[in-house]
Design an enzyme around this catalytic site. Structure first.
Site, mmCIF file in Angstrom:
data_model
loop_
_atom_site.group_PDB
_atom_site.id
_atom_site.type_symbol
_atom_site.label_atom_id
_atom_site.label_comp_id
_atom_site.label_asym_id
_atom_site.label_seq_id
_atom_site.Cartn_x
_atom_site.Cartn_y
_atom_site.Cartn_z
ATOM 1 C CG ASP A 414 -2.178 0.775 1.056
ATOM 2 O OD1 ASP A 414 -2.302 1.478 0.038
ATOM 3 O OD2 ASP A 414 -3.051 0.689 1.945
ATOM 4 C CD GLU A 417 -0.173 6.010 -3.313
ATOM 5 O OE1 GLU A 417 -0.595 4.904 -3.667
ATOM 6 O OE2 GLU A 417 -0.189 6.406 -2.118
ATOM 7 C CG ASP A 480 -8.364 4.314 -0.380
ATOM 8 O OD1 ASP A 480 -8.123 3.099 -0.458
ATOM 9 O OD2 ASP A 480 -7.750 5.084 0.378
#
Length: 759
Positions: A414, A417, A480
């Site tokens: 995960d 970024e 998400d």
């Protein structure tokens, strides 16, 4: 980034210079170097007090031509760089005919006339694909920043696709796109996976070889152009010829890397604890038992963030309060035939014991003053692992090795970024260039340790961030999204867009991540999810087990999971094609039907592999509108004949959706529906759909381990159909689809290698 104020003027504070004519040229055997004067005058007076652009033209592979335009060439190269693989032994050719210079690479050529105003023409098959003409090669300064820019022409009706996993409209014409990693969800113009590569419906793609921010104006600032700019003294781009979209991707991924083949078990159903839910081993067992009791085959169980202690992400240590015996728990789960993955990220919270360790060893990203860079967003006082350092990568990998040796099978990688630009990297990399590239180093580090520990073909990550080259480390998921039909459609747009950048394997959170889906949304998303390359039930603060919704949700999950498992022979072959040619498993209709203009804008349906059309249902009442290309298609679930070309509007119950087999296709169905891992050629059933007379269809069924694949050849000759087999194991069957649905299967005895049937 926009530099102009309409057609005539530059924006306030912007000064721009463009190559206007060829002041000089050097022709070598395999490359051209052009010097572009920016003064419109010719003669000796024009050589004073004006910039000169250096434009190098070369070819790294057949059908690919690169252009590097530079203003000031004295900058120190700080990196990082995308890892590109030029074609071994390839040599382009040059030709000079009077004032015309040409560089040719296979079917693609670049042509320039040194006596005419500046213009670079890219040609193939006797036509101009695109050109960099007036204002096509230059630079601009704004607010003290230097931008190198290129404008490439668009033809009438030309459409632009790609640039990574983008949730905005599928066709990018009219959009401003900044290739810059961001944690923006699926409902904004930001993207987790930014790829500076686009392709068009006119037979070519363009890759900008710059890992930093690339700003695109796509038929937006200049409506007949694609403009891209970088904050740098030079910009390098590659024009990649097809002519078909599949061939464009084949050439592009040969240069930037092709996906590894994920393990077979990863294609089954994944179930997650969800994100902020409360769970322990008893909760996990209740989920696993619940799936088993309801006869829903489960392949992978995933532990999300809170397998570790709060505030200590990441310390890679099981929370002893809820998992006092992690090795025993993992053993018990694996005894039930499950694989196990756990959530990780590249951040180290200050409360984690690894913070002090990483600080002491110098493995955390530093500020210019030599301090560890920190902030409180996501984790209190978190720092960032410096993956530019080989020592830091190995330190991080060692933490993962310990988990793998406990029994973990894979990692959800995960984040990656939100990478700062006011920092200093161990290898001296440019922080602006490292912002996007960080995801590549992160996922590569994790993927490589999985290969080392688990072996070739067993490595799989579940990654959110990526850039060019990230396709080599599957799988990726959409991030998400909300729990709505609109978010479901957003997710599909993002996945199709990413696939047009060579990413072969893509998934999404079934039911949506944020919020709680209605039963209708959940059931429709289950259908879509189990007709995706990878399928994971996951949410934020609510569980995604189907009995949380209604009993019909249980039936839908069971039926479509079992359908996907039976389709394993077909899906594994589509997966091989991703690795062989860079063609994604989930394909925009454009990829399979480039000659059908009606397919060029479709973003609510897709091809799963080359032969299955999927149109997810995005409505509460079950109504779906979709396009059927030319030919007699067959509904895979009902056997109904569906003729195209044309649009259809239909209503479906939750037990079905538009799932059509291509005319002439042969779809292999495996003999097992309780999981994706089995011998797919043993007792396989071939469903044959409306073959044309005189055609032969070759169906390759992959084989697990070291076994040879089975190859079936289906030939129609008038009123008869003959199927021959090479390497079939056990008995096998053939089922014909006719106007009235599927016929009864004809079973071929073990050892027999042919059967002939009346059509």
């Amino acid at each position: 980034m926009k530099f102009t104020d309409g057609y005539w003027l530059m924006r306030e504070g912007v000064a721009a210079s463009f190559a206007t004519w060829v002041a000089d040229a050097r022709v070598e055997s395999d490359r051209l170097t052009l010097w572009g004067a920016t003064d419109r005058r010719r003669g000796r007076g024009a050589t004073l007090n004006s910039p000169l652009m250096t434009v190098e033209c070369f070819s790294p592979a057949e059908g690919v031509i690169g252009v590097r335009s530079t203003h000031h060439g004295g900058l120190r190269d700080r990196g990082p760089h995308f890892g590109l693989t030029p074609e071994e032994g390839h040599e382009a050719k040059t030709r000079a005919d009077g004032s015309t210079l040409e560089l040719t690479s296979g079917p693609l050529s670049l042509r320039v006339d040194t006596e005419e105003p500046w213009r670079l023409d890219f040609l193939a098959e006797g036509r101009v694909l695109t050109s960099a003409g007036k204002r096509g090669t230059g630079f601009a300064t704004s607010e003290g920043k230097h931008h190198s820019l290129t404008q490439l022409s668009l033809g009438v009706g030309e459409l632009v696709y790609g640039l990574g996993e983008r949730f905005t409209p599928f066709v990018k014409n009219g959009q401003t796109v900044d290739v810059w990693q961001a944690d923006g969800g699926t409902a904004s113009e930001q993207a987790y996976k930014n790829v500076p590569f686009y392709l068009t419906n006119r037979g070519y793609g363009v890759f900008v070889n710059h890992p930093g921010q690339v700003s695109y104006e796509i038929a937006s600032e200049a409506v007949g152009k694609v403009q891209f700019s970088v904050e740098d003294q030079s910009v390098e781009y590659y024009v990649v010829y097809g002519p078909t979209p599949k061939e464009i991707l084949e050439r592009y991924t040969a240069l930037t890397g092709r996906p590894a083949l994920p393990p077979a078990w990863s294609f089954g159903l994944w179930l997650s604890t969800s994100f902020t839910t409360d769970y322990d081993e008893q909760t996990v067992n209740s989920f696993v038992n619940g799936m088993a009791e309801r006869e829903i085959p489960l392949s992978v169980f995933h532990f999300d963030c809170f397998w570790m202690r709060a505030y200590q992400w990441c310390d890679f240590t099981w929370d002893p309060a809820v998992f006092p015996d992690p090795e025993g728990m993992l053993t018990r789960l694996k005894e039930r035939g499950l694989r196990v993955t756990v959530w990780i990220n590249p951040y180290i919270g200050q409360k984690s014991p690894l913070f002090e360790e990483g600080k002491r060893l110098g493995h955390l990203v530093h500020t210019a003053e030599g301090d560890v860079w920190q902030w409180d967003m996501w984790q209190a006082g978190m720092a960032l692992v410096d993956f530019s350092s080989p020592e830091a990568r190995e330190w991080y990998a060692e933490k993962l090795r310990a988990l793998l040796r406990q029994g973990v099978d894979g990692f959800k990688t995960d984040f990656g970024e939100r990478v700062p630009t006011d920092v200093v990297w161990a290898d001296g990399s440019d922080p602006a260039r490292m912002h996007n590239y960080y995801a590549q180093l992160y996922n590569e580090t994790v993927f490589q340790v999985l290969k080392e520990e688990r072996g070739e073909g067993e490595a799989v990550v579940f990654a959110r961030s990526a850039t060019t080259g990230g396709q080599q480390f599957p799988v990726h998921w959409g991030g998400d999204c909300e729990s709505t039909f609109e978010a479901m459609a957003e997710s599909l747009r993002g996945g199709l867009s990413l696939g047009l950048g060579g990413f072969g394997f893509w998934s999404h959170d079934i039911g949506g991540f944020e919020g709680v889906p209605t039963p209708a949304v959940f059931k429709r998303w289950v259908q879509f999810g189990l007709l995706s390359s990878h399928s994971r039930l996951h949410g934020s603060y609510s569980y995604r087990v189907p009995w949380e919704y209604d009993e019909e949700a249980v039936d839908v999950t069971r039926d479509f999971t079992r359908l996907k498992n039976r389709l394993a022979p077909y899906l594994l072959r589509a997966a091989e094609q991703a690795g062989e040619r860079g063609t994604p498993m989930m394909r925009a209709m454009l990829l399979e039907f480039p000659d059908d203009p009606s397919a060029h804008t479709l973003d609510r349906q897709y091809m799963l592999g080359e032969n299955l059309l999927v149109a997810p249902v995005f409505s509460e009442d079950g109504e779906v509108e979709y396009y059927v290309p030319e030919g007699d298609w067959t509904h895979l679930l009902t056997g109904e004949r569906v003729s195209g070309p044309g649009w259809r509007r239909e209503r479906y119950g939750f037990d079905s959706l538009p799932l059509l087999a291509r005319p002439g296709s042969v779809i292999p169905f495996g003999a097992h529906d309780d999981g994706p891992e089995y011998d797919w050629a043993d007792a396989v059933t071939l469903r044959v759909h409306a073959p044309k007379d005189g055609t032969e269809v070759v169906t390759r069924v992959p084989a697990p381990g070291d076994n040879e694949p089975a190859v079936f050849r289906t030939v129609r000759d008038g009123a008869t159909l003959t199927v021959t087999a090479e390497g079939a194991r056990g008995r096998w069957s053939v089922v014909l689809a006719g106007p009235d649905g599927y016929a009864e299967p004809v079973t071929v005895a073990a050892g027999a290698n042919a059967v002939t049937l009346p059509v």
